[in-house]
Design an enzyme around this catalytic site. Sequence first.
Site, PDB file in Angstrom:
ATOM      1  N   HIS A  22      27.179  16.814  26.664  1.00 61.12           N
ATOM      2  CA  HIS A  22      26.145  16.443  25.699  1.00 61.12           C
ATOM      3  C   HIS A  22      25.831  17.653  24.835  1.00 61.12           C
ATOM      4  O   HIS A  22      25.858  18.784  25.300  1.00 61.12           O
ATOM      5  CB  HIS A  22      24.877  15.979  26.417  1.00 61.12           C
ATOM      6  N   CYS A  34      25.377  14.719  18.762  1.00 59.19           N
ATOM      7  CA  CYS A  34      25.912  13.712  19.686  1.00 59.19           C
ATOM      8  C   CYS A  34      26.220  12.416  18.931  1.00 59.19           C
ATOM      9  O   CYS A  34      27.283  11.815  19.123  1.00 59.19           O
ATOM     10  CB  CYS A  34      24.913  13.458  20.808  1.00 59.19           C
TER      11      CYS A  34
END
Length: 111
Positions: A22, A34
Amino acid sequence: MIKVTIKQTSDQKIAAFTVEGHANFDKYGSDIVCAGVSAVTFGSLNAVEALTHVVPEIEQGGEGGYLHWQVPNRLPEETEDKVQLLLQGMVVSLQTIEQSYSDYIKITFKK
Protein backbone atom coordinates in the site's frame (compact mmCIF):
# COMPACT_ATOMS: atom_id res chain seq x y z
CA MET A 1 5.06 1.52 -0.21
CA ILE A 2 3.72 -0.08 -3.39
CA LYS A 3 6.27 -2.39 -4.98
CA VAL A 4 5.83 -3.20 -8.66
CA THR A 5 7.95 -5.99 -10.12
CA ILE A 6 8.06 -6.37 -13.89
CA LYS A 7 9.50 -9.70 -15.00
CA GLN A 8 10.96 -9.52 -18.50
CA THR A 9 12.15 -12.11 -20.97
CA SER A 10 15.65 -12.00 -22.45
CA ASP A 11 14.27 -10.00 -25.39
CA GLN A 12 12.72 -7.35 -23.08
CA LYS A 13 9.12 -8.56 -23.36
CA ILE A 14 6.95 -8.43 -20.27
CA ALA A 15 6.42 -11.96 -19.00
CA ALA A 16 4.61 -11.10 -15.76
CA PHE A 17 4.07 -8.35 -13.25
CA THR A 18 3.32 -8.16 -9.56
CA VAL A 19 1.99 -5.23 -7.56
CA GLU A 20 2.07 -5.47 -3.78
CA GLY A 21 1.73 -3.26 -0.76
CA HIS A 22 0.00 0.00 0.00
CA ALA A 23 1.21 3.50 -0.75
CA ASN A 24 0.14 4.99 2.61
CA PHE A 25 0.16 8.40 0.95
CA ASP A 26 -3.11 9.27 2.64
CA LYS A 27 -5.90 7.58 4.59
CA TYR A 28 -7.98 4.82 2.99
CA GLY A 29 -10.36 6.28 0.43
CA SER A 30 -8.21 9.37 -0.12
CA ASP A 31 -4.94 7.77 -1.23
CA ILE A 32 -4.40 9.08 -4.77
CA VAL A 33 -1.24 7.02 -5.31
CA CYS A 34 -3.03 3.77 -4.51
CA ALA A 35 -6.01 4.81 -6.61
CA GLY A 36 -3.77 5.73 -9.53
CA VAL A 37 -1.85 2.46 -9.44
CA SER A 38 -5.08 0.46 -9.18
CA ALA A 39 -6.68 2.35 -12.07
CA VAL A 40 -3.63 1.90 -14.30
CA THR A 41 -3.11 -1.81 -13.58
CA PHE A 42 -6.75 -2.91 -13.69
CA GLY A 43 -7.48 -0.62 -16.64
CA SER A 44 -4.61 -2.21 -18.53
CA LEU A 45 -5.77 -5.74 -17.76
CA ASN A 46 -9.30 -4.82 -18.82
CA ALA A 47 -7.89 -3.38 -22.06
CA VAL A 48 -5.93 -6.59 -22.69
CA GLU A 49 -9.10 -8.62 -22.31
CA ALA A 50 -11.33 -6.28 -24.35
CA LEU A 51 -8.91 -5.65 -27.20
CA THR A 52 -7.09 -8.97 -27.53
CA HIS A 53 -9.63 -11.41 -26.06
CA VAL A 54 -6.89 -12.80 -23.81
CA VAL A 55 -8.59 -13.44 -20.49
CA PRO A 56 -6.18 -12.50 -17.72
CA GLU A 57 -5.77 -15.03 -14.94
CA ILE A 58 -5.30 -12.70 -12.03
CA GLU A 59 -3.93 -13.73 -8.66
CA GLN A 60 -5.14 -11.24 -6.11
CA GLY A 61 -4.79 -10.85 -2.34
CA GLY A 62 -6.87 -8.84 0.08
CA GLU A 63 -5.52 -6.54 2.74
CA GLY A 64 -1.87 -6.82 1.72
CA GLY A 65 -2.57 -5.20 -1.64
CA TYR A 66 -1.43 -7.96 -4.01
CA LEU A 67 -1.95 -8.43 -7.76
CA HIS A 68 -0.08 -10.81 -10.05
CA TRP A 69 -0.56 -11.53 -13.73
CA GLN A 70 1.50 -13.68 -16.04
CA VAL A 71 1.32 -13.34 -19.82
CA PRO A 72 0.00 -16.62 -21.23
CA ASN A 73 2.45 -18.73 -23.21
CA ARG A 74 2.08 -19.46 -26.91
CA LEU A 75 -0.08 -16.54 -27.93
CA PRO A 76 -0.37 -15.89 -31.66
CA GLU A 77 2.29 -13.32 -32.65
CA GLU A 78 -0.20 -10.58 -33.51
CA THR A 79 -2.03 -11.06 -30.20
CA GLU A 80 1.22 -11.12 -28.24
CA ASP A 81 2.31 -7.87 -29.91
CA LYS A 82 -0.96 -6.19 -28.85
CA VAL A 83 -0.68 -7.54 -25.29
CA GLN A 84 2.92 -6.30 -25.06
CA LEU A 85 1.98 -2.83 -26.31
CA LEU A 86 -0.81 -2.53 -23.74
CA LEU A 87 1.46 -3.74 -20.92
CA GLN A 88 4.25 -1.39 -22.00
CA GLY A 89 1.71 1.44 -21.84
CA MET A 90 0.85 0.31 -18.31
CA VAL A 91 4.53 0.44 -17.34
CA VAL A 92 4.91 3.97 -18.76
CA SER A 93 1.89 5.10 -16.74
CA LEU A 94 3.24 3.49 -13.56
CA GLN A 95 6.64 5.12 -14.16
CA THR A 96 4.89 8.48 -14.46
CA ILE A 97 3.31 7.93 -11.04
CA GLU A 98 6.69 6.82 -9.66
CA GLN A 99 8.35 10.02 -10.91
CA SER A 100 5.96 12.16 -8.90
CA TYR A 101 5.53 9.89 -5.86
CA SER A 102 8.81 7.98 -5.53
CA ASP A 103 8.44 7.75 -1.74
CA TYR A 104 5.27 5.69 -2.25
CA ILE A 105 5.89 3.47 -5.29
CA LYS A 106 8.98 1.58 -6.50
CA ILE A 107 9.21 -0.24 -9.84
CA THR A 108 11.79 -3.00 -10.30
CA PHE A 109 12.61 -4.88 -13.50
CA LYS A 110 13.80 -8.47 -13.31
CA LYS A 111 15.02 -10.90 -15.96
